[in-house]
Structure formats: C-alpha cells, structure tokens
Design a protein around this motif. Structure first.
Motif, PDB file in Angstrom:
ATOM      1  N   PRO A   1     -57.100 -21.369 -68.123  1.00  0.00           N
ATOM      2  CA  PRO A   1     -57.159 -22.288 -66.980  1.00  0.00           C
ATOM      3  C   PRO A   1     -58.341 -21.981 -66.066  1.00  0.00           C
ATOM      4  O   PRO A   1     -58.930 -20.897 -66.116  1.00  0.00           O
ATOM      5  CB  PRO A   1     -55.833 -22.033 -66.265  1.00  0.00           C
ATOM      6  CG  PRO A   1     -55.506 -20.618 -66.590  1.00  0.00           C
ATOM      7  CD  PRO A   1     -56.017 -20.379 -67.987  1.00  0.00           C
ATOM      8  N   GLU A   2     -58.665 -22.956 -65.225  1.00  0.00           N
ATOM      9  CA  GLU A   2     -59.755 -22.776 -64.271  1.00  0.00           C
ATOM     10  C   GLU A   2     -59.440 -21.647 -63.287  1.00  0.00           C
ATOM     11  O   GLU A   2     -60.308 -20.823 -62.970  1.00  0.00           O
ATOM     12  CB  GLU A   2     -59.983 -24.082 -63.502  1.00  0.00           C
ATOM     13  CG  GLU A   2     -61.052 -23.989 -62.434  1.00  0.00           C
ATOM     14  CD  GLU A   2     -61.253 -25.305 -61.697  1.00  0.00           C
ATOM     15  OE1 GLU A   2     -62.025 -25.320 -60.722  1.00  0.00           O
ATOM     16  OE2 GLU A   2     -60.635 -26.319 -62.097  1.00  0.00           O
ATOM     17  N   THR A   3     -58.214 -21.589 -62.809  1.00  0.00           N
ATOM     18  CA  THR A   3     -57.767 -20.533 -61.903  1.00  0.00           C
ATOM     19  C   THR A   3     -56.883 -19.563 -62.675  1.00  0.00           C
ATOM     20  O   THR A   3     -55.868 -19.983 -63.235  1.00  0.00           O
ATOM     21  CB  THR A   3     -56.978 -21.121 -60.718  1.00  0.00           C
ATOM     22  OG1 THR A   3     -57.809 -22.054 -60.025  1.00  0.00           O
ATOM     23  CG2 THR A   3     -56.545 -20.025 -59.765  1.00  0.00           C
ATOM     24  N   PRO A   4     -57.252 -18.289 -62.756  1.00  0.00           N
ATOM     25  CA  PRO A   4     -56.445 -17.330 -63.530  1.00  0.00           C
ATOM     26  C   PRO A   4     -54.995 -17.287 -63.068  1.00  0.00           C
ATOM     27  O   PRO A   4     -54.707 -17.342 -61.868  1.00  0.00           O
ATOM     28  CB  PRO A   4     -57.150 -15.990 -63.257  1.00  0.00           C
ATOM     29  CG  PRO A   4     -58.547 -16.356 -62.891  1.00  0.00           C
ATOM     30  CD  PRO A   4     -58.435 -17.659 -62.162  1.00  0.00           C
ATOM     31  N   VAL A   5     -54.088 -17.216 -64.031  1.00  0.00           N
ATOM     32  CA  VAL A   5     -52.657 -17.140 -63.743  1.00  0.00           C
ATOM     33  C   VAL A   5     -52.128 -15.849 -64.368  1.00  0.00           C
ATOM     34  O   VAL A   5     -51.955 -15.754 -65.589  1.00  0.00           O
ATOM     35  CB  VAL A   5     -51.901 -18.356 -64.322  1.00  0.00           C
ATOM     36  CG1 VAL A   5     -50.416 -18.249 -63.995  1.00  0.00           C
ATOM     37  CG2 VAL A   5     -52.478 -19.655 -63.788  1.00  0.00           C
ATOM     38  N   LEU A   6     -51.885 -14.854 -63.518  1.00  0.00           N
ATOM     39  CA  LEU A   6     -51.415 -13.556 -63.987  1.00  0.00           C
ATOM     40  C   LEU A   6     -50.115 -13.183 -63.274  1.00  0.00           C
ATOM     41  O   LEU A   6     -49.851 -13.637 -62.161  1.00  0.00           O
ATOM     42  CB  LEU A   6     -52.483 -12.482 -63.732  1.00  0.00           C
ATOM     43  CG  LEU A   6     -53.835 -12.687 -64.426  1.00  0.00           C
ATOM     44  CD1 LEU A   6     -54.817 -11.610 -63.982  1.00  0.00           C
ATOM     45  CD2 LEU A   6     -53.678 -12.669 -65.936  1.00  0.00           C
ATOM     46  N   TYR A   7     -49.322 -12.330 -63.919  1.00  0.00           N
ATOM     47  CA  TYR A   7     -48.078 -11.848 -63.335  1.00  0.00           C
ATOM     48  C   TYR A   7     -48.372 -10.582 -62.532  1.00  0.00           C
ATOM     49  O   TYR A   7     -48.829  -9.580 -63.095  1.00  0.00           O
ATOM     50  CB  TYR A   7     -47.045 -11.565 -64.425  1.00  0.00           C
ATOM     51  CG  TYR A   7     -46.614 -12.805 -65.177  1.00  0.00           C
ATOM     52  CD1 TYR A   7     -45.611 -13.625 -64.686  1.00  0.00           C
ATOM     53  CD2 TYR A   7     -47.232 -13.167 -66.381  1.00  0.00           C
ATOM     54  CE1 TYR A   7     -45.222 -14.772 -65.369  1.00  0.00           C
ATOM     55  CE2 TYR A   7     -46.855 -14.308 -67.065  1.00  0.00           C
ATOM     56  CZ  TYR A   7     -45.855 -15.105 -66.555  1.00  0.00           C
ATOM     57  OH  TYR A   7     -45.480 -16.243 -67.235  1.00  0.00           O
ATOM     58  N   GLN A   8     -48.114 -10.634 -61.233  1.00  0.00           N
ATOM     59  CA  GLN A   8     -48.502  -9.541 -60.338  1.00  0.00           C
ATOM     60  C   GLN A   8     -47.818  -8.221 -60.679  1.00  0.00           C
ATOM     61  O   GLN A   8     -48.356  -7.140 -60.392  1.00  0.00           O
ATOM     62  CB  GLN A   8     -48.194  -9.932 -58.883  1.00  0.00           C
ATOM     63  CG  GLN A   8     -49.002 -11.119 -58.377  1.00  0.00           C
ATOM     64  CD  GLN A   8     -50.501 -10.888 -58.473  1.00  0.00           C
ATOM     65  OE1 GLN A   8     -50.994  -9.831 -58.081  1.00  0.00           O
ATOM     66  NE2 GLN A   8     -51.225 -11.868 -59.011  1.00  0.00           N
ATOM     67  N   GLU A   9     -46.645  -8.299 -61.302  1.00  0.00           N
ATOM     68  CA  GLU A   9     -45.885  -7.078 -61.589  1.00  0.00           C
ATOM     69  C   GLU A   9     -46.205  -6.492 -62.969  1.00  0.00           C
ATOM     70  O   GLU A   9     -45.649  -5.451 -63.341  1.00  0.00           O
ATOM     71  CB  GLU A   9     -44.383  -7.351 -61.488  1.00  0.00           C
ATOM     72  CG  GLU A   9     -43.819  -8.278 -62.565  1.00  0.00           C
ATOM     73  CD  GLU A   9     -43.971  -9.753 -62.247  1.00  0.00           C
ATOM     74  OE1 GLU A   9     -43.312 -10.562 -62.932  1.00  0.00           O
ATOM     75  OE2 GLU A   9     -44.733 -10.092 -61.322  1.00  0.00           O
ATOM     76  N   LEU A  10     -47.101  -7.129 -63.709  1.00  0.00           N
ATOM     77  CA  LEU A  10     -47.452  -6.646 -65.051  1.00  0.00           C
ATOM     78  C   LEU A  10     -48.865  -6.081 -65.071  1.00  0.00           C
ATOM     79  O   LEU A  10     -49.787  -6.657 -64.481  1.00  0.00           O
ATOM     80  CB  LEU A  10     -47.357  -7.776 -66.081  1.00  0.00           C
ATOM     81  CG  LEU A  10     -46.000  -8.428 -66.308  1.00  0.00           C
ATOM     82  CD1 LEU A  10     -46.088  -9.465 -67.424  1.00  0.00           C
ATOM     83  CD2 LEU A  10     -44.923  -7.394 -66.622  1.00  0.00           C
ATOM     84  N   THR A  11     -49.044  -4.975 -65.771  1.00  0.00           N
ATOM     85  CA  THR A  11     -50.376  -4.408 -65.962  1.00  0.00           C
ATOM     86  C   THR A  11     -51.140  -5.226 -67.004  1.00  0.00           C
ATOM     87  O   THR A  11     -50.571  -6.085 -67.694  1.00  0.00           O
ATOM     88  CB  THR A  11     -50.291  -2.958 -66.453  1.00  0.00           C
ATOM     89  OG1 THR A  11     -49.658  -2.957 -67.756  1.00  0.00           O
ATOM     90  CG2 THR A  11     -49.498  -2.087 -65.497  1.00  0.00           C
ATOM     91  N   LEU A  12     -52.430  -4.924 -67.131  1.00  0.00           N
ATOM     92  CA  LEU A  12     -53.231  -5.575 -68.178  1.00  0.00           C
ATOM     93  C   LEU A  12     -52.623  -5.302 -69.545  1.00  0.00           C
ATOM     94  O   LEU A  12     -52.511  -6.214 -70.379  1.00  0.00           O
ATOM     95  CB  LEU A  12     -54.671  -5.052 -68.112  1.00  0.00           C
ATOM     96  CG  LEU A  12     -55.602  -5.449 -69.261  1.00  0.00           C
ATOM     97  CD1 LEU A  12     -55.650  -6.956 -69.460  1.00  0.00           C
ATOM     98  CD2 LEU A  12     -57.006  -4.886 -69.017  1.00  0.00           C
TER      99      LEU A  12
END
Length: 244
Positions: free
Chosen positions: A81-92
């Motif tokens: 997506p244009e704006t990254p969507v990540l889960y704040q509680e998960l590491t890379l």
C-alpha cells in the motif's frame, strides 16, 4: 492469463467512482496505472484486492474470481500500500513469520528469501525492532520485504517510491524486474511518470473514473501524435483536452 478487469463499475457508495473500466495485466508484465488524484487509481486497486465489491462487472485472476474462491484468489496477490500498515505490537521478525503463515510458505525456503531481501534493503540487523523504531521509509521497506517474500502471481504496488531513498528505489526496481522475468504480473500505481516510462511495459491512463487510453508508450504516441513524446506530455495533454 493473470489479471482481467472487465467492465467494472464501482466505488464507496451508490454513486460510482469507476465507470465501466476494463484492462488486463498479463503474465510477466509490468503495467503502470496512471492518473491524477481522484482519477480512480486507489478505488481500482481496492476492487482488485477485494476490499470493495463491484456494482457491475467482473475481476478475474488466473481464471478465479473472489466470489468463486476467496482464499485461492487472495493468496495469489501481494499488495504494497501507499501508506505502510504494520502491527505495532509485532517485531519485524514476527511480521515476516506472519506473512509466511498467511501464504502457507515453507519456512526454511522463505527465511532464505527473507534474509536476502533484508540484506538488500538494509534491515538485516533490525529483526527484533518494533514499528515504532522505524522511519516512514523503513516501514515502506518492511512492506516491500513482506510482499516479495511471497511467490505471488500478482504484485499490486501503490505509489511505491514515496518515502524511499534513491538506493531503495533502485533496489525495488531491480526486484520488480526480477519477479517480472520469473513470470509474475505487476500492477503499479505511480505519479513518478519518468520512472514509469522507463520500466513499465504498458500503461492504463485513468481520468475521472474511466480508462481514457491504454497501451505501450509507442501506441500512446501513435494514438496522440500531437501530445508529445513523453508519458508526462501525453497524460497532461489528455487531461487538458478533457477540461476544455
């Protein structure tokens, strides 16, 4: 066969944003989805990935529609997506493991691919970082690594160059070219028309929710000889004609 969008009418309400659009993306092909803000690019992408349901028309991916088999359809797609969507509680690391599980990837093979991608995008020493530690550009790189970790048939990339440094842009373009050579289909929405002109095989030019024209650069130049030679000139000429 890859992606086929056929006579799609759709949008976010009963008033359609997309007005009977049709185009395709063949195997081993990079197609640029080009248009001004509000032209319908994001709406088109949201229909292809299944976030929106067409009012009319059909979207087929390698012979499968999302209504026929939602899982089989969606597992063929990797989306950046244009704006990254990540889960704040998960590491890379956990984002990568989640991607492997979602796509039912062989862990041993997938981690070998992941390590190569992490090294390319200079994230290999950040596996235990959380999204809060990442800059916007680094978050975008995480999305890229997760997408290209898969063996998707269709990659959908929405404005991929925003927030990336020049080295990362070059790395992404090489990665796109490599997957294209392996037979993957790629639909890329971008405003960076000079880059699109150099790398895309064909173009779909959207304006006001309609496909105004499509084809290779030479086909667009032949169809609009008065517009100019570059993709930028052709698109600006087309929108000026529409406004006159």
């Amino acid at each position: 066969m890859a992606l086929e969008v056929s006579h799609v009418v759709g949008g976010y309400s009963q008033i359609p944003v997309l007005k009977d659009i049709s185009f395709d993306v063949k195997d081993g092909e990079l197609v640029g989805l080009i248009g001004l803000n509000g032209a319908g690019k994001s709406t088109t992408i949201n229909h292809v990935i299944g976030l929106l349901t067409p009012h009319k028309g059909k979207i087929t991916l390698n012979g499968v529609t999302i209504d026929q088999d939602s899982q089989a359809y969606k597992q063929q797609i990797a989306y950046i997506p244009e704006t990254p969507v990540l889960y704040q509680e998960l590491t890379l690391r956990e984002h990568l493991e989640m991607t492997m599980m979602a796509y039912d990837l062989d862990q041993q093979v997938a981690w070998k691919t992941a390590h190569g991608l992490l090294k390319t995008f200079r994230l290999d020493n950040k596996l235990d970082w959380f999204p809060a530690n990442f800059s916007k550009g680094m978050k975008q790189k995480v999305m890229i690594v997760c997408a290209f970790l898969t063996q998707a048939n269709l990659f959908i990339i929405d404005e991929p160059f925003l927030g990336l440094d020049p080295l990362a842009v070059n790395d992404l373009l090489h990665l796109i070219e490599s997957r294209k050579q392996q037979g993957a289909s790629i639909l890329m929405s971008t405003h960076v028309l000079d880059t699109a002109q150099r790398y895309c095989d064909r173009f779909v030019l959207l304006h006001d929710g309609q496909v105004k024209t499509e084809g290779t650069l030479s086909e667009l130049q032949a169809a609009l000889p008065e517009a100019g030679e570059s993709l930028n000139d052709i698109y600006l000429s087309m929108t000026k004609v529409d406004r006159s």
